[in-house]
Design an enzyme around this catalytic site. Structure first.
Site, PDB file in Angstrom:
ATOM      1  N   SER A 137      48.962  41.677  39.795  1.00 53.82           N
ATOM      2  CA  SER A 137      48.516  41.156  38.632  1.00 53.82           C
ATOM      3  C   SER A 137      47.892  42.458  37.808  1.00 53.82           C
ATOM      4  CB  SER A 137      47.153  40.226  38.823  1.00 53.82           C
ATOM      5  OG  SER A 137      46.521  40.127  37.501  1.00 53.82           O
ATOM      6  N   LYS A 162      52.742  40.166  37.352  1.00 53.76           N
ATOM      7  CA  LYS A 162      52.092  39.420  36.254  1.00 53.76           C
ATOM      8  C   LYS A 162      51.295  40.277  35.313  1.00 53.76           C
ATOM      9  CE  LYS A 162      47.732  36.911  37.000  1.00 53.76           C
ATOM     10  NZ  LYS A 162      47.038  35.802  37.944  1.00 53.76           N
ATOM     11  N   LYS A 164      48.427  40.651  31.877  1.00 56.66           N
ATOM     12  CA  LYS A 164      47.399  39.768  31.547  1.00 56.66           C
ATOM     13  C   LYS A 164      47.789  39.977  29.871  1.00 56.66           C
ATOM     14  CE  LYS A 164      44.679  38.513  34.525  1.00 56.66           C
ATOM     15  NZ  LYS A 164      44.132  37.332  34.883  1.00 56.66           N
ATOM     16  N   ASP A 189      49.743  36.091  32.172  1.00 52.80           N
ATOM     17  CA  ASP A 189      48.249  34.969  32.201  1.00 52.80           C
ATOM     18  C   ASP A 189      47.358  35.365  31.350  1.00 52.80           C
ATOM     19  OD1 ASP A 189      46.026  33.679  33.337  1.00 52.80           O
ATOM     20  OD2 ASP A 189      45.590  35.046  35.265  1.00 52.80           O
ATOM     21  N   GLU A 214      50.676  31.462  32.803  1.00 53.57           N
ATOM     22  CA  GLU A 214      49.510  30.957  33.557  1.00 53.57           C
ATOM     23  C   GLU A 214      48.269  30.815  32.523  1.00 53.57           C
ATOM     24  OE1 GLU A 214      48.311  33.478  36.835  1.00 53.57           O
ATOM     25  OE2 GLU A 214      46.401  32.729  37.003  1.00 53.57           O
ATOM     26  N   ASP A 239      45.323  27.429  36.452  1.00 54.41           N
ATOM     27  CA  ASP A 239      44.205  28.376  36.959  1.00 54.41           C
ATOM     28  C   ASP A 239      42.852  27.505  36.847  1.00 54.41           C
ATOM     29  OD1 ASP A 239      42.515  30.137  37.851  1.00 54.41           O
ATOM     30  OD2 ASP A 239      43.298  32.016  37.280  1.00 54.41           O
ATOM     31  N   LYS A 263      43.173  29.089  44.155  1.00 48.50           N
ATOM     32  CA  LYS A 263      41.906  29.766  44.468  1.00 48.50           C
ATOM     33  C   LYS A 263      40.963  29.038  45.167  1.00 48.50           C
ATOM     34  CE  LYS A 263      42.542  33.148  40.627  1.00 48.50           C
ATOM     35  NZ  LYS A 263      41.915  33.330  39.014  1.00 48.50           N
ATOM     36  N   GLY A 291      44.166  35.344  42.932  1.00 41.80           N
ATOM     37  CA  GLY A 291      43.127  36.525  43.520  1.00 41.80           C
ATOM     38  C   GLY A 291      42.080  36.507  42.436  1.00 41.80           C
TER      39      GLY A 291
HETATM   40  O1  OSB Z   1      42.931  34.812  36.142  1.00 40.57           O
HETATM   41  O2  OSB Z   1      44.001  35.171  38.150  1.00 40.57           O
HETATM   42  C1  OSB Z   1      43.003  35.375  37.291  1.00 40.57           C
HETATM   43  C2  OSB Z   1      40.886  38.396  38.554  1.00 40.57           C
HETATM   44  C3  OSB Z   1      39.675  37.976  38.292  1.00 40.57           C
HETATM   45  C4  OSB Z   1      39.643  36.781  37.608  1.00 40.57           C
HETATM   46  C5  OSB Z   1      40.465  35.975  37.360  1.00 40.57           C
HETATM   47  C6  OSB Z   1      41.880  36.376  37.650  1.00 40.57           C
HETATM   48  C7  OSB Z   1      42.056  37.646  38.258  1.00 40.57           C
HETATM   49  C8  OSB Z   1      43.512  38.202  38.265  1.00 40.57           C
HETATM   50  C9  OSB Z   1      43.485  39.222  39.412  1.00 40.57           C
HETATM   51  O3  OSB Z   1      44.464  37.887  37.905  1.00 40.57           O
HETATM   52  C10 OSB Z   1      44.137  38.839  40.647  1.00 40.57           C
HETATM   53  C11 OSB Z   1      44.121  39.996  41.771  1.00 40.57           C
HETATM   54  O4  OSB Z   1      44.460  40.936  41.961  1.00 40.57           O
HETATM   55  O5  OSB Z   1      43.217  39.726  42.792  1.00 40.57           O
HETATM   56 MG    MG Z   2      44.722  33.563  36.333  1.00 40.26          MG
END
Ligand code: OSB
Ligand code: MG
Length: 378
Positions: A137, A162, A164, A189, A214, A239, A263, A291
């Site tokens: 991510s 992925k 953001k 995401d 996402e 999510d 999660k 994550g």
């Molecule tokens: O939305 O998936 C998410 C990290 C912190 C809060 C929300 C998210 C995330 C990530 C990071 O996308 C995922 C990771 O590398 O742990």
């Molecule tokens: Mg997410």
């Protein structure tokens, strides 16, 4: 039988190896509660709170987690004995919400249970894989840096990328990535940043051959999700919207998504994840493990849950070294050709490095079953 004799809460601050920007803000470090449970039989279980310092992802915070564990969960832990982690969950069923706090404690009990049975946690929960597929991510960053990062992780063999996105930062990075990497498995995401005014934009994003989009919309925007999903080829993934098994049932009923990011913290623990996996698997919803920028402890649980056969897509569980130098487990989690090898030692399968925990620690609090006094160490 699990009889907890001592609970130690470690409050740690760990600097991230990267700046991680999402639609809700920038993270440069993690403020975490680690839970250490010492059982009467000598086994020690560890858990991690994945809440953020501030309520920007969900309503919990590191402080709320610490308070809930101290005030509500420690008395239950030290006041009873548990045949199984499921019995602990049964005894806290009347306590509302606070799922990340519950997960931090419940997971440590599963670690102990697995150690007592002499099996890896993945085996205990019915996992069937010896390796799990992972992606990465990537946060919001200027296009040249983003392309460099994509190239790096693709070359390392990560199974999908992925990125953001947020309003005003979507088409531009996707054009750049697709131009340089036309065929890589790619997804985005948005962490709830879009709204009903962005339905047209979603139709545009449908053109980028994304594995999924996402959480584009707010948590409760069920009808918007259903309408947009019906109009798109690209699967939507939920999510933040999914807190409970019944949220998953609602998503299935409304056809609000085709994929769920699981999660463990967000849904309140391992038992909840096993229940959710049953329901989603039956409905043909695909799952993957998300994550929360976990330390090695939370990462170990993510690896374990991803071994379930219902987890059919690569997770966000990147290697330790993406986040930490050093991590607090031995060995660190490594990714080889886009896969993590599931550890074979009993419990979470990694040793917690207490020396490193101490280096990152701000303070710790002890609670003991016998001898009453609660002690507090800076
Ligand atoms: O939305 O998936 C998410 C990290 C912190 C809060 C929300 C998210 C995330 C990530 C990071 O996308 C995922 C990771 O590398 O742990
Ligand atoms: Mg997410």
């Amino acid at each position: 039988m699990i009889e907890i004799e001592e609970v130690v809460l470690h409050r740690v601050t760990m600097p991230l190896q990267m700046r991680f920007e999402t639609s809700f803000g920038v993270q440069t470090d993690r403020d975490i509660v680690l839970v250490e449970l010492q059982s009467r039989d000598g086994s020690v279980g560890w858990g991690e709170s994945v809440a953020l310092r501030r309520p920007l992802y969900n309503e919990e915070t590191t402080d709320s987690v610490e308070a809930f564990i101290r005030n509500e969960l420690v008395p239950v832990l030290l006041g009873g004995k548990f045949d199984h982690p499921r019995n602990f969950n049964a005894s806290i069923k009347h306590l509302h919400g606070n799922r990340m706090a519950k997960y931090a404690v419940e997971s440590a009990l599963w670690d102990i249970q697995a150690q007592q049975q002499g099996v890896p946690l993945a085996t205990l929960i019915g996992g069937t894989k010896s390796q799990v597929d992972v992606g990465v991510s990537l946060g919001i960053s200027p296009i040249p840096e983003l392309l460099e990062e994509v190239r790096d992780y693709v070359n390392q063999g990560y199974r999908r990328i992925k990125v953001k996105v947020k309003p005003g930062w979507d088409v531009e990075p996707l054009d750049a990535i697709r131009q340089a990497f036309p065929d890589i498995p790619l997804m985005v995401d948005a962490n709830t940043a879009y709204g009903p005014e962005h339905e047209e934009l979603m139709a545009k994003l449908d053109q980028y051959e994304l594995m999924m989009i996402e959480q584009p919309f707010p948590e409760e925007a069920w009808e918007l999700y259903a309408r947009v999903q019906a109009a798109m080829r690209t699967p939507l993934c939920l999510d933040e919207s999914i807190h409970t098994v019944s949220d998953a049932e609602q998503a299935i009923r409304l056809k609000a998504c085709r994929i769920i990011n699981v999660k463990l913290g967000r849904i309140g623990g391992i038992e909840a994840a096993l229940d959710l996996a049953e329901v989603a698997g039956r409905a043909g919803i695909q799952l993957w493990c998300g994550g929360m920028l976990e330390t090695g402890i939370g990462r170990a649980y993510n690896v374990a849950i991803a071994t379930l056969s219902t987890f059919t897509l690569p997770g966000d569980t990147a290697a330790s070294r993406r986040y930490w130098n050093p991590d607090i487990i031995d060995p660190e989690v490594t990714v080889d050709n886009g896969q993590i090898t599931v550890p074979s030692r009993p419990g979470i399968g990694y040793r917690v490095n207490e020396h490193q925990v101490a280096r990152y620690q701000r303070y710790q609090v002890h609670f003991r079953r016998h001898g009453g006094e609660v002690s507090f160490h800076e």
